[in-house]
Design an enzyme around this catalytic site. Structure first.
Site, PDB file in Angstrom:
ATOM      1  N   PRO A  22       0.831  -1.207   0.000  1.00 16.04           N
ATOM      2  CA  PRO A  22       0.000   0.000   0.000  1.00 16.04           C
ATOM      3  C   PRO A  22       0.869   1.262   0.000  1.00 16.04           C
ATOM      4  O   PRO A  22       1.800   1.368   0.811  1.00 16.04           O
ATOM      5  CB  PRO A  22      -0.778  -0.097   1.315  1.00 16.04           C
ATOM      6  CG  PRO A  22      -0.711  -1.539   1.706  1.00 16.04           C
ATOM      7  CD  PRO A  22       0.589  -2.039   1.182  1.00 16.04           C
ATOM      8  N   GLN A  98      -6.851  -1.731   1.737  1.00 14.79           N
ATOM      9  CA  GLN A  98      -6.310  -1.488   3.082  1.00 14.79           C
ATOM     10  C   GLN A  98      -7.219  -0.485   3.792  1.00 14.79           C
ATOM     11  O   GLN A  98      -7.216   0.697   3.471  1.00 14.79           O
ATOM     12  CB  GLN A  98      -4.875  -0.960   3.000  1.00 14.79           C
ATOM     13  CG  GLN A  98      -4.223  -0.948   4.380  1.00 14.79           C
ATOM     14  CD  GLN A  98      -2.840  -0.339   4.411  1.00 14.79           C
ATOM     15  OE1 GLN A  98      -2.632   0.779   3.921  1.00 14.79           O
ATOM     16  NE2 GLN A  98      -1.884  -1.052   4.983  1.00 14.79           N
ATOM     17  N   TYR A 178      -1.010   4.933  13.179  1.00 16.84           N
ATOM     18  CA  TYR A 178      -2.406   5.318  12.960  1.00 16.84           C
ATOM     19  C   TYR A 178      -3.297   4.775  14.083  1.00 16.84           C
ATOM     20  O   TYR A 178      -2.798   4.209  15.057  1.00 16.84           O
ATOM     21  CB  TYR A 178      -2.859   4.875  11.565  1.00 16.84           C
ATOM     22  CG  TYR A 178      -2.112   5.605  10.462  1.00 16.84           C
ATOM     23  CD1 TYR A 178      -2.179   6.994  10.365  1.00 16.84           C
ATOM     24  CD2 TYR A 178      -1.320   4.921   9.552  1.00 16.84           C
ATOM     25  CE1 TYR A 178      -1.489   7.677   9.377  1.00 16.84           C
ATOM     26  CE2 TYR A 178      -0.622   5.603   8.557  1.00 16.84           C
ATOM     27  CZ  TYR A 178      -0.705   6.988   8.477  1.00 16.84           C
ATOM     28  OH  TYR A 178      -0.016   7.669   7.505  1.00 16.84           O
ATOM     29  N   ARG A 226      -2.055  -5.344   8.921  1.00 15.75           N
ATOM     30  CA  ARG A 226      -0.679  -4.814   8.941  1.00 15.75           C
ATOM     31  C   ARG A 226      -0.429  -4.199  10.305  1.00 15.75           C
ATOM     32  O   ARG A 226      -1.195  -3.329  10.741  1.00 15.75           O
ATOM     33  CB  ARG A 226      -0.470  -3.757   7.851  1.00 15.75           C
ATOM     34  CG  ARG A 226       0.924  -3.121   7.934  1.00 15.75           C
ATOM     35  CD  ARG A 226       1.199  -2.089   6.843  1.00 15.75           C
ATOM     36  NE  ARG A 226       1.607  -2.706   5.596  1.00 15.75           N
ATOM     37  CZ  ARG A 226       2.634  -2.276   4.842  1.00 15.75           C
ATOM     38  NH1 ARG A 226       3.371  -1.239   5.203  1.00 15.75           N
ATOM     39  NH2 ARG A 226       2.921  -2.878   3.704  1.00 15.75           N
ATOM     40  N   ARG A 322       8.607   0.745  -2.582  1.00 10.14           N
ATOM     41  CA  ARG A 322       9.282   1.719  -3.438  1.00 10.14           C
ATOM     42  C   ARG A 322       9.904   1.101  -4.694  1.00 10.14           C
ATOM     43  O   ARG A 322       9.948   1.751  -5.747  1.00 10.14           O
ATOM     44  CB  ARG A 322      10.332   2.488  -2.628  1.00 10.14           C
ATOM     45  CG  ARG A 322       9.686   3.494  -1.688  1.00 10.14           C
ATOM     46  CD  ARG A 322      10.656   3.991  -0.652  1.00 10.14           C
ATOM     47  NE  ARG A 322      11.056   2.916   0.234  1.00 10.14           N
ATOM     48  CZ  ARG A 322      11.962   3.026   1.193  1.00 10.14           C
ATOM     49  NH1 ARG A 322      12.571   4.174   1.379  1.00 10.14           N
ATOM     50  NH2 ARG A 322      12.249   1.992   1.963  1.00 10.14           N
TER      51      ARG A 322
HETATM   52  C1  LIG Z   1       4.832   6.969  -1.014  1.00  7.59           C
HETATM   53  C2  LIG Z   1       4.572   5.974   0.077  1.00  7.59           C
HETATM   54  C3  LIG Z   1       3.298   5.850   0.611  1.00  7.59           C
HETATM   55  C4  LIG Z   1       3.023   4.878   1.587  1.00  7.59           C
HETATM   56  N1  LIG Z   1       1.724   4.692   2.010  1.00  7.59           N
HETATM   57  C5  LIG Z   1       1.431   3.611   2.774  1.00  7.59           C
HETATM   58  C6  LIG Z   1       0.085   3.231   3.018  1.00  7.59           C
HETATM   59  O1  LIG Z   1      -0.864   3.820   2.487  1.00  7.59           O
HETATM   60  N2  LIG Z   1      -0.145   2.170   3.821  1.00  7.59           N
HETATM   61  C7  LIG Z   1       0.884   1.438   4.373  1.00  7.59           C
HETATM   62  O2  LIG Z   1       0.630   0.478   5.096  1.00  7.59           O
HETATM   63  N3  LIG Z   1       2.172   1.766   4.127  1.00  7.59           N
HETATM   64  C8  LIG Z   1       2.456   2.801   3.326  1.00  7.59           C
HETATM   65  N4  LIG Z   1       3.756   3.072   2.996  1.00  7.59           N
HETATM   66  C9  LIG Z   1       4.821   2.173   3.496  1.00  7.59           C
HETATM   67  C10 LIG Z   1       5.128   1.075   2.472  1.00  7.59           C
HETATM   68  O3  LIG Z   1       3.988   0.275   2.190  1.00  7.59           O
HETATM   69  C11 LIG Z   1       6.282   0.181   2.953  1.00  7.59           C
HETATM   70  O4  LIG Z   1       5.895  -0.439   4.161  1.00  7.59           O
HETATM   71  C12 LIG Z   1       7.579   0.970   3.146  1.00  7.59           C
HETATM   72  O5  LIG Z   1       7.770   1.894   2.103  1.00  7.59           O
HETATM   73  C13 LIG Z   1       8.783   0.048   3.213  1.00  7.59           C
HETATM   74  O6  LIG Z   1       8.862  -0.746   2.067  1.00  7.59           O
HETATM   75  P1  LIG Z   1       9.882  -0.413   0.828  1.00  7.59           P
HETATM   76  O7  LIG Z   1      11.268  -0.372   1.413  1.00  7.59           O
HETATM   77  O8  LIG Z   1       9.671  -1.571  -0.130  1.00  7.59           O
HETATM   78  O9  LIG Z   1       9.504   0.881   0.252  1.00  7.59           O
HETATM   79  C14 LIG Z   1       4.068   4.047   2.058  1.00  7.59           C
HETATM   80  C15 LIG Z   1       5.357   4.218   1.547  1.00  7.59           C
HETATM   81  C16 LIG Z   1       5.612   5.139   0.560  1.00  7.59           C
HETATM   82  C17 LIG Z   1       7.012   5.231  -0.017  1.00  7.59           C
END
Ligand SMILES: Cc1cc2nc3c(=O)[nH]c(=O)nc-3n(C[C@H](O)[C@H](O)[C@H](O)COP(=O)(O)O)c2cc1C
Length: 352
Positions: A22, A98, A178, A226, A322
């Site tokens: 997400p 989510q 949250y 989560r 990402r």
């Molecule tokens: C732009 C952005 C928005 C995010 N929004 C959410 C979200 O809506 N819900 C959530 O559980 N995590 C959110 N996250 C966290 C990511 O889902 C993830 O847990 C975090 O970026 C680590 O993973 P990565 O290293 O693969 O980016 C967000 C991350 C980014 C970069």
């Protein structure tokens, strides 16, 4: 068993173990997902991910963080989601929503305006949390018991709308500082009633919400949660991995099928704690200690790395955030890198 082995969770079958994590896009108006969301989520489905998870989606208007977040509290929003759900299904991928309430972390401006507090003239609202607390310069009031009961109803209504929309699964967002996290972490929760104090009291809001949702969604629909496995805060009050293991056990007994083990949300995480696969040990420990299915998230960026997590059995799904922004075709590219056959959209076959 590898990254491209299918998995069955209740009646949900995923064609591989790769999930779009997400990610808030801050691109909605009135909580309605639009063309951006269709293309963002749709591209990753075209790119081969087995499961697409929507960004955090508010169950009610005051549950938004910013006025650009998405929601599912009315029919206009539901109908807009339907279009996206249908497109993802046409790509032979599955899609989960989510569900979320920001609690005290709301009433904020867009990231382009550095998420400063919204003034009432700009549409700001009174935010509420487990306890009175200041979040990002916004002061949250303490929720009354009646308001807590109403919030559970809002989650249930949103879950029912998600089922009507055609989503394949629901993930409750209970991490990242949250509302649910504001209850279960003693860093924020200072309540004196049955929703605060002991571990059992602090997890009560989440557990009761899960129970209510499980009662109304189809028995064959999986339920994901989560969590923040740790707070990443040095304090006796901080939430720990041991707490997460206990919580996951209780959630499992109440019909939760899958835990995504994320972390943090109240403070910036110090850089030395963040490295490739840094949260995999949380998913592994929760899976080993409780037997629940888990997802690993956080700096998983390479095909080999993702495959190893599945091959070793450290987690059941890898959740990629990402890297999916950099490469919408992460799944197809990973299959190629690993020498594993996977379906390519027929429209794109001439390129492979
Ligand atoms: C732009 C952005 C928005 C995010 N929004 C959410 C979200 O809506 N819900 C959530 O559980 N995590 C959110 N996250 C966290 C990511 O889902 C993830 O847990 C975090 O970026 C680590 O993973 P990565 O290293 O693969 O980016 C967000 C991350 C980014 C970069």
């Amino acid at each position: 068993m590898n990254l491209f082995s299918p998995i069955h969770i209740r009646n949900l079958t995923l064609k591989n173990r790769i999930v779009l994590s997400p990610m808030q896009q801050y691109s909605a108006k009135n909580g309605v997902p639009g063309n951006w969301h269709l293309v963002h989520l749709g591209s990753r489905a075209v790119g081969g991910a087995g499961l697409i998870l929507t960004e955090c989606t508010a169950v009610s208007e005051e549950g938004l963080a910013t006025l650009s977040d998405v929601g599912i509290w009315n029919d206009e929003q539901k109908n807009a989601w339907k279009n996206i759900v249908n497109f993802v299904h046409e790509q032979d991928a599955k899609i989960g929503i989510q569900l979320w309430h920001a609690g005290g972390k709301g009433s904020l401006k867009h990231p382009n305006e550095r998420m400063k507090p919204l003034t009432p003239e700009e549409g700001g609202w009174t935010v509420k949390s487990s306890s009175a607390h200041e979040f990002n310069g916004v002061f949250a009031e303490e929720l009354t018991i009646d308001e807590i009961q109403e919030l559970k109803t809002k989650f249930v209504k949103a879950a029912l709308r998600a089922v009507e929309t055609g989503f394949d699964t629901i993930e409750l967002h209970a991490g990242h500082g949250y509302l649910f996290h504001q209850f279960y972490s003693a860093v924020i929760n200072k309540r004196q009633d049955e929703y605060g104090g002991s571990f059992e009291n602090r997890i009560r809001f989440l557990v009761e919400t899960v129970q209510e949702i499980r009662k109304v969604i189809p028995a064959e629909m999986p339920l994901f949660v989560r969590i923040s496995a740790v707070d990443y805060i040095e304090s006796d009050e901080a939430w720990t991995l041991e707490d997460s293991i206990k919580l996951s056990e209780i959630l499992k007994e109440n019909g939760v099928d899958f835990i995504t083990a994320s972390g943090g949300g109240f403070t910036n995480v110090s850089k030395d704690k963040v490295f490739p696969g840094y949260q995999v040990p949380f998913a592994k420990a929760i899976k080993e200690q409780t037997g629940i299915l888990t997802g690993a998230v956080g700096m998983i960026t390479e095909a080999e790395q993702a495959n190893d997590i599945i091959v070793k059995g450290d987690a059941d799904l890898v959740i990629i955030a990402r890297e999916h922004l950099r490469d919408p075709y992460f799944a197809i590219h990973s299959a190629k890198a690993l020498g594993i056959e996977t379906e390519i959209p027929w429209q794109y076959k001439r390129a492979y």
